[in-house]
Design an enzyme around this catalytic site. Structure first.
Site, mmCIF file in Angstrom:
data_model
loop_
_atom_site.group_PDB
_atom_site.id
_atom_site.type_symbol
_atom_site.label_atom_id
_atom_site.label_comp_id
_atom_site.label_asym_id
_atom_site.label_seq_id
_atom_site.Cartn_x
_atom_site.Cartn_y
_atom_site.Cartn_z
ATOM 1 N N LYS A 81 0.833 -1.191 0.000
ATOM 2 C CA LYS A 81 0.000 0.000 0.000
ATOM 3 C C LYS A 81 0.874 1.249 0.000
ATOM 4 C CE LYS A 81 -3.633 1.636 3.198
ATOM 5 N NZ LYS A 81 -4.310 1.211 4.459
ATOM 6 N N SER A 156 -8.986 0.520 3.886
ATOM 7 C CA SER A 156 -8.271 1.304 2.883
ATOM 8 C C SER A 156 -7.189 0.515 2.169
ATOM 9 C CB SER A 156 -7.642 2.519 3.563
ATOM 10 O OG SER A 156 -6.757 2.102 4.600
ATOM 11 N N SER A 180 -8.913 -1.994 8.261
ATOM 12 C CA SER A 180 -8.487 -1.765 6.879
ATOM 13 C C SER A 180 -7.582 -2.831 6.297
ATOM 14 C CB SER A 180 -7.784 -0.405 6.765
ATOM 15 O OG SER A 180 -8.722 0.632 6.888
#
Length: 484
Positions: A81, A156, A180
């Site tokens: 990420k 996320s 997340s």
């Protein structure tokens, strides 16, 4: 070997590397090929570093030829990420506010993976500032679920889960503040582990909420997640909150029997409104554990809704402190719905914030003295509703978005507030064909127990072997991946 190397689990790929039956170069090329073909459809990657990955693979193969391998991750392609700093490279956190930010440091977790020989093949998309739970991002394009491109991959860390599910990489890192890592794992059919607060350094990771943020692995199996966690865990002088607690050999613990362990199922809240299709999968998972000799029984637990409310107070206040200047001076540069959530924190009083923080310790004591004294792990849903579509969960496109989002984090955020380790494990498919997972929660620093249970479950099920069939289709209209 026969077949596509990218379809291997991380553990299987590592075994073939050790046996000389596949090279790091072959693994990288298989992943690059799959990324290039799927990227227009899924929009998982922000950047793909072909040259860097190939050079790292060649270096890994040379080390192995000299007998100097760095361990099981040496030569394994991974991606992370875009919230983790790497010196000299733009780290956007999914926002145009940081599109020109080039950090001078590298996140500790990336340094540790580099030292283990893992090959970073690129950076993965994220909801802006890790503040969205769906995978939407108007700046860099929405990420899509590989099982159904109309559905959300979660957030996320949605791209981190989607890339693993689509077999683009063998593992990834995400961050988890309220769910997340765990929710994207549930939505995409992967394992997702949120370690104990302080188990993994957060140095060099852009903050969402500094008292609840945690970094953890997404992978196809608990065995794979154990290898990644062993590499990244441990104390760090760069992060005073990283606890100086010995890091066990998580992989060695996987072989220990689970018969005699106890799983507690909270008798209220988590299952009160669970969708019938998800409930059936969770009940089947409990039956699997019972068949393995694990004692599965209901347990009484303190009211998790209080923890959910306290977590929101802390999250909003800490996020507002990070973003106050941008909120006031560049409000139009945020994605839809992101600024509004941050702004709420500006009205949280210091009294309410400090009261919420003060309640964390006593609340943890109640859970440890209560349900977690009666069980080695708790089992709950990750999410109690079916997987929504991107359209119905878009802030700008649906009146139902608020209802959808109100349910997110209901089952995961309470344990983020307590700082407990929690893991999502795939347990089958909902009636509409979308994957689902169950959540295991353990005592502080009991990741080895969660991984051990997850590995035992995997050995008698085959959910990790199911792969999404990603048919050709229209490309993602607003993806902006940089290949180099």
């Amino acid at each position: 070997m026969t077949g596509n190397p990218a379809d291997l689990t991380l553990s299987a790929a590592a075994a073939l590397l050790r046996a000389g039956r596949v090279s790091a170069g072959e693994l990288v090329e298989a992943c690059l090929d799959r990324i290039e073909r799927q990227q227009p459809l899924l929009n998982t990657f922000l950047t793909v570093d072909r040259d860097g990955a190939r050079a790292a693979a060649a270096a890994s193969d040379r080390r192995r030829a000299r007998g100097e391998t760095r361990g099981p991750l040496d030569g394994i392609p991974v991606a992370h990420k875009d919230l983790f700093d790497r010196a000299g490279r733009v780290t956007t956190a999914g926002s145009i506010l940081l599109k020109n930010r080039i950090p001078g440091r590298t996140a500790t977790v990336l340094k540790r993976l580099d030292a283990a020989g893992a090959i970073e093949i690129g950076t993965l998309g994220a909801s802006e500032f890790a503040a969205g739970a769906t995978g939407h991002n108007r700046h860099y394009g929405d990420c899509r679920n590989p099982w159904d491109r109309a559905r959300i991959p979660g957030g996320s860390s949605g791209a981190s889960a989607a890339a693993v599910a689509a077999r683009q990489v063998f593992a990834s890192l995400g961050t988890d503040t309220g769910g997340s890592v765990r929710m994207p794992a549930h939505f995409c059919g992967t394992v997702g582990l949120r370690p104990t607060q302080g188990r993994v350094s957060r140095h060099g990771i852009f903050p969402r909420s500094w008292s609840m943020d945690s970094a953890g692995p997404l992978a196809r199996t608990a065995e794979d997640a154990a290898l990644v966690l062993r590499a990244i865990a441990g104390p760090d002088s760069g992060d005073p909150t990283a606890e100086d607690v010995p890091v066990p050999d998580y992989s060695a613990a996987l072989g220990e029997p689970v018969a005699g362990l106890r799983i507690g199922v909270p008798a209220r809240y988590f299952f009160d409104e669970v969708d019938s299709g998800i409930r059936a999968l969770l009940e089947a998972a409990q039956e699997v554990f019972a068949g393995l000799g694990v004692a599965v029984a209901p347990v009484e637990a303190p009211d998790p809704s209080l923890l959910f409310r306290l977590a929101l107070i802390v999250l909003k206040a800490e996020a507002a402190a990070v973003h106050e200047d941008w909120i006031r001076n560049r409000p139009g540069d945020y994605d839809h719905g992101i600024r509004e959530g941050m702004e709420d924190g500006l009205s949280v009083s210091a009294v309410d914030y400090l009261r919420a923080l003060r309640e964390r310790g006593p609340a943890l004591e109640r859970w440890l003295a209560g349900p977690l004294s009666q069980a080695d792990a708790l089992l709950t849903p990750v999410l109690d509703d079916p997987t929504p579509t991107l359209a119905e969960s878009a802030v700008t496109g649906s009146d139902g978005a608020a209802r959808v989002m109100a349910r997110f984090g209901r089952c995961t955020r309470p344990f983020s507030f307590l700082g407990l380790p929690a893991m999502s494990i795939p347990c089958g498919f909902q009636p509409d064909g979308m994957p689902a997972g169950f959540q295991l929660i353990g005592r502080p620093f009991a990741e080895r127990t969660l991984l051990r249970l997850g590995h035992a479950y995997r050995k008698v099920t085959d959910w990790h072997e199911h792969a999404p069939a990603i048919a050709p289709g229209d490309p993602e209209p607003n993806g902006r991946t940089r290949f180099r």
